[in-house]
Design an enzyme around this catalytic site. Structure first.
Site, PDB file in Angstrom:
ATOM      1  CE1 TYR A  21      30.185  -3.827 -34.220  1.00 36.82           C
ATOM      2  CE2 TYR A  21      29.037  -3.753 -36.325  1.00 36.82           C
ATOM      3  CZ  TYR A  21      29.491  -3.119 -35.185  1.00 36.82           C
ATOM      4  OH  TYR A  21      29.267  -1.775 -35.017  1.00 36.82           O
ATOM      5  CG  ASP A  25      28.055   4.872 -28.282  1.00 40.69           C
ATOM      6  OD1 ASP A  25      27.283   5.223 -29.180  1.00 40.69           O
ATOM      7  OD2 ASP A  25      27.974   3.780 -27.698  1.00 40.69           O
ATOM      8  NE  ARG A  74      33.226  -2.425 -34.868  1.00 41.62           N
ATOM      9  CZ  ARG A  74      33.817  -3.107 -33.914  1.00 41.62           C
ATOM     10  NH1 ARG A  74      34.235  -4.329 -34.143  1.00 41.62           N
ATOM     11  NH2 ARG A  74      33.987  -2.589 -32.704  1.00 41.62           N
ATOM     12  CD  GLU A 107      27.043   7.451 -36.096  1.00 41.52           C
ATOM     13  OE1 GLU A 107      26.156   6.726 -35.615  1.00 41.52           O
ATOM     14  OE2 GLU A 107      27.012   8.692 -36.006  1.00 41.52           O
ATOM     15  CG  ASP A 108      34.309   7.760 -36.008  1.00 41.66           C
ATOM     16  OD1 ASP A 108      33.887   8.835 -36.473  1.00 41.66           O
ATOM     17  OD2 ASP A 108      35.493   7.578 -35.700  1.00 41.66           O
ATOM     18  CB  SER A 109      35.219   2.536 -38.821  1.00 41.83           C
ATOM     19  OG  SER A 109      34.101   1.680 -38.696  1.00 41.83           O
ATOM     20  CD  GLN A 113      38.713   8.831 -33.201  1.00 40.07           C
ATOM     21  OE1 GLN A 113      39.051   9.949 -32.799  1.00 40.07           O
ATOM     22  NE2 GLN A 113      37.466   8.422 -33.128  1.00 40.07           N
TER      23      GLN A 113
HETATM   24  O1  TRH Z   1      32.999   0.233 -32.462  1.00 43.18           O
HETATM   25  P1  TRH Z   1      31.812   0.326 -33.334  1.00 43.18           P
HETATM   26  O2  TRH Z   1      31.185  -0.947 -33.664  1.00 43.18           O
HETATM   27  O3  TRH Z   1      30.771   1.279 -32.694  1.00 43.18           O
HETATM   28  C1  TRH Z   1      29.381   1.014 -32.713  1.00 43.18           C
HETATM   29  C2  TRH Z   1      28.679   1.992 -33.614  1.00 43.18           C
HETATM   30  O4  TRH Z   1      29.025   3.320 -33.420  1.00 43.18           O
HETATM   31  C3  TRH Z   1      27.194   1.856 -33.455  1.00 43.18           C
HETATM   32  O5  TRH Z   1      26.519   2.838 -34.206  1.00 43.18           O
HETATM   33  C4  TRH Z   1      26.824   1.964 -31.990  1.00 43.18           C
HETATM   34  O6  TRH Z   1      25.491   1.811 -31.826  1.00 43.18           O
HETATM   35  C5  TRH Z   1      27.557   0.901 -31.231  1.00 43.18           C
HETATM   36  O7  TRH Z   1      28.947   1.077 -31.392  1.00 43.18           O
HETATM   37  C6  TRH Z   1      27.225   0.945 -29.767  1.00 43.18           C
HETATM   38  O8  TRH Z   1      32.220   1.013 -34.740  1.00 43.18           O
HETATM   39  P2  TRH Z   1      32.629   2.511 -35.101  1.00 43.18           P
HETATM   40  O9  TRH Z   1      31.453   3.411 -34.978  1.00 43.18           O
HETATM   41  O10 TRH Z   1      33.269   2.444 -36.399  1.00 43.18           O
HETATM   42  O11 TRH Z   1      33.691   2.951 -34.021  1.00 43.18           O
HETATM   43  C7  TRH Z   1      34.986   2.443 -33.988  1.00 43.18           C
HETATM   44  C8  TRH Z   1      35.954   3.515 -33.522  1.00 43.18           C
HETATM   45  O12 TRH Z   1      37.212   2.933 -33.225  1.00 43.18           O
HETATM   46  C9  TRH Z   1      36.205   4.583 -34.582  1.00 43.18           C
HETATM   47  O13 TRH Z   1      36.277   5.867 -33.970  1.00 43.18           O
HETATM   48  C10 TRH Z   1      37.568   4.209 -35.139  1.00 43.18           C
HETATM   49  C11 TRH Z   1      38.231   3.647 -33.910  1.00 43.18           C
HETATM   50  N1  TRH Z   1      39.373   2.752 -34.139  1.00 43.18           N
HETATM   51  C12 TRH Z   1      40.610   3.131 -33.654  1.00 43.18           C
HETATM   52  O14 TRH Z   1      40.744   4.210 -33.063  1.00 43.18           O
HETATM   53  N2  TRH Z   1      41.658   2.298 -33.836  1.00 43.18           N
HETATM   54  C13 TRH Z   1      41.560   1.098 -34.468  1.00 43.18           C
HETATM   55  O15 TRH Z   1      42.557   0.370 -34.590  1.00 43.18           O
HETATM   56  C14 TRH Z   1      40.269   0.733 -34.966  1.00 43.18           C
HETATM   57  C15 TRH Z   1      40.113  -0.580 -35.695  1.00 43.18           C
HETATM   58  C16 TRH Z   1      39.201   1.570 -34.782  1.00 43.18           C
END
Ligand code: TRH
Length: 372
Positions: free
Chosen positions: A189, A18, A266, A268-270, A250
């Site tokens: 996850y 988010d 996993r 959305e963003d990654s 990020q």
């Molecule tokens: O963390 P997430 O599992 O987020 C999830 C999803 O967005 C999902 O849709 C939502 O419903 C839930 O949260 C509540 O996965 P996501 O979306 O990939 O977000 C991870 C963020 O972390 C992304 O912006 C990349 C960042 N990141 C870093 O900045 N540094 C890191 O070392 C890593 C591994 C990730």
């Protein structure tokens, strides 16, 4: 719409997606659209993991041109455009103040490749009590969706950076991969088939190094190894070398995706960033109790596999499905690995095709301009 004021509200429900999406969008609206953006976040500690410059003790701070506000601070100075990220429910006092100002009010939705997204994108939704209308803005892969977040120079930066990938490995404290060694990043996850996959890699015929960011998968990998594994440490088992990485800012996470040969992602963003990396990817959607994640997975696979040869499509499908609860994963790995040439070429053309469409921030600005 230069100088217009935008407010983005973000509640960190769980994980980092988010705030990851909201922060990326806020930065881009400032840097590329000249907007004044306030980003309201309820959990600054989680935010700080992605952006180390954030000070969780400050209720107000400006970072990369974005005014970051801790959600608890009270403010009823309503912006011209109000973005509610992922139906997070606006503060009651702010909502009440919106009645007089009547801003453009957007609910930024979760990403899905499902076909109905195009029908719902942009639809209005009148408030049940107040004289206000909210519009749904859906990210997506189809032309008539809201598109995907992509900074203007992202792909050029990626290509320039790749010309000097050695710098990344050094910055992570890792040597360059050995000749013939596959580098895999693993962000996921908890996953019941992870130990089975690690075992298959350890027993595989070729060298593979698996880079695991600090978090849930790392704990699982350590349990499989039977010994602790902390960020910065590495351990070998058979042909597998496992390296624990610290959670990085990020933009550095992008570098990791750009450097690896295969990325497990996993949420959305990654997931989106791995597509811009133009490398083969394996996605684990955020698990939902009603099984909605399986529908999302199938919808994406339908689009993603459409242009693959039947054998590569079958290999990708069965590997992705087994990674997401569809049975044993070890038997699906060899076929997936053997398609890597085609999957690599496909990942590059997929990213190139997606990049021909307007990005989400630009689409959002155009959408809101029409409503103002
Ligand atoms: O963390 P997430 O599992 O987020 C999830 C999803 O967005 C999902 O849709 C939502 O419903 C839930 O949260 C509540 O996965 P996501 O979306 O990939 O977000 C991870 C963020 O972390 C992304 O912006 C990349 C960042 N990141 C870093 O900045 N540094 C890191 O070392 C890593 C591994 C990730």
């Amino acid at each position: 719409m230069a100088q217009k004021k935008w407010d983005i509200f973000c509640k960190v429900v769980d994980n980092f997606g988010d705030i990851g999406v909201s922060w990326r969008l806020a930065r881009q609206l400032v840097a590329e659209h000249g907007l004044h953006v306030r980003l309201w976040v309820d959990d600054l500690e989680s935010f700080q993991r992605l952006c180390p410059e954030i000070d969780p003790a400050l209720a107000l701070q400006t970072r990369r041109g974005v005014e970051v506000r801790h959600w608890t601070a009270n403010d009823t100075a309503v912006a011209d455009v109000v973005i509610e990220a992922f139906s997070c429910d606006l503060p009651a006092s702010y909502l009440a103040a919106m009645v007089a100002k009547k801003p453009v009010w957007i609910n930024l939705e979760y990403l899905s490749a499902e076909a109905w997204v195009s029908d719902c994108h942009g639809l209005p939704s009148p408030h049940p009590r107040l004289p206000l209308v909210k519009h749904f803005f859906f990210p997506g892969f189809a032309k008539d969706s809201g598109g995907l977040l992509r900074e203007a120079h992202l792909l050029q930066e990626r290509d320039a950076w790749r010309a000097d990938a050695g710098a990344l490995w050094a910055s992570l404290g890792l040597p360059q991969p050995l000749a013939g060694e596959t580098s895999v990043s693993l962000f996921c996850y908890e996953n019941p088939v992870l130990p089975e996959l690690l075992k298959a890699w350890a027993e595989g015929e070729t060298a593979l190094r698996c880079l695991i960011p600090e978090g849930r998968a790392l704990a699982q990998a350590a349990a499989w190894l039977g010994q602790s594994l902390h960020p910065g440490e590495g351990l070998c088992k058979g042909n597998l070398s496992l390296h624990a990485l610290p959670f990085v800012a990020q933009e550095h996470y992008d570098h990791l995706l750009w450097a690896c040969d295969l990325n497990f992602v996993r949420g959305e963003d990654s997931f989106v960033r791995a597509q811009w990396a133009a490398k083969p990817l394996v996605w684990q959607p955020y698990p939902q109790e009603d099984g909605a994640h399986q529908v999302k997975l199938d919808a994406f696979l339908r689009r993603y596999c459409a242009d693959l040869s039947p054998s590569a499509a079958a290999a990708a499908r069965s590997f992705w499905q087994s990674w997401n609860g569809g049975g044993n994963i070890a038997p699906t790995w060899p076929a997936y690995r053997d398609c890597r040439g085609e999957l690599q070429a496909h990942a590059a053309s997929w990213a190139e095709d997606l990049a021909k469409r307007a990005d989400l921030a630009s689409n959002l600005v155009i959408f809101c301009e029409k409503l103002i």
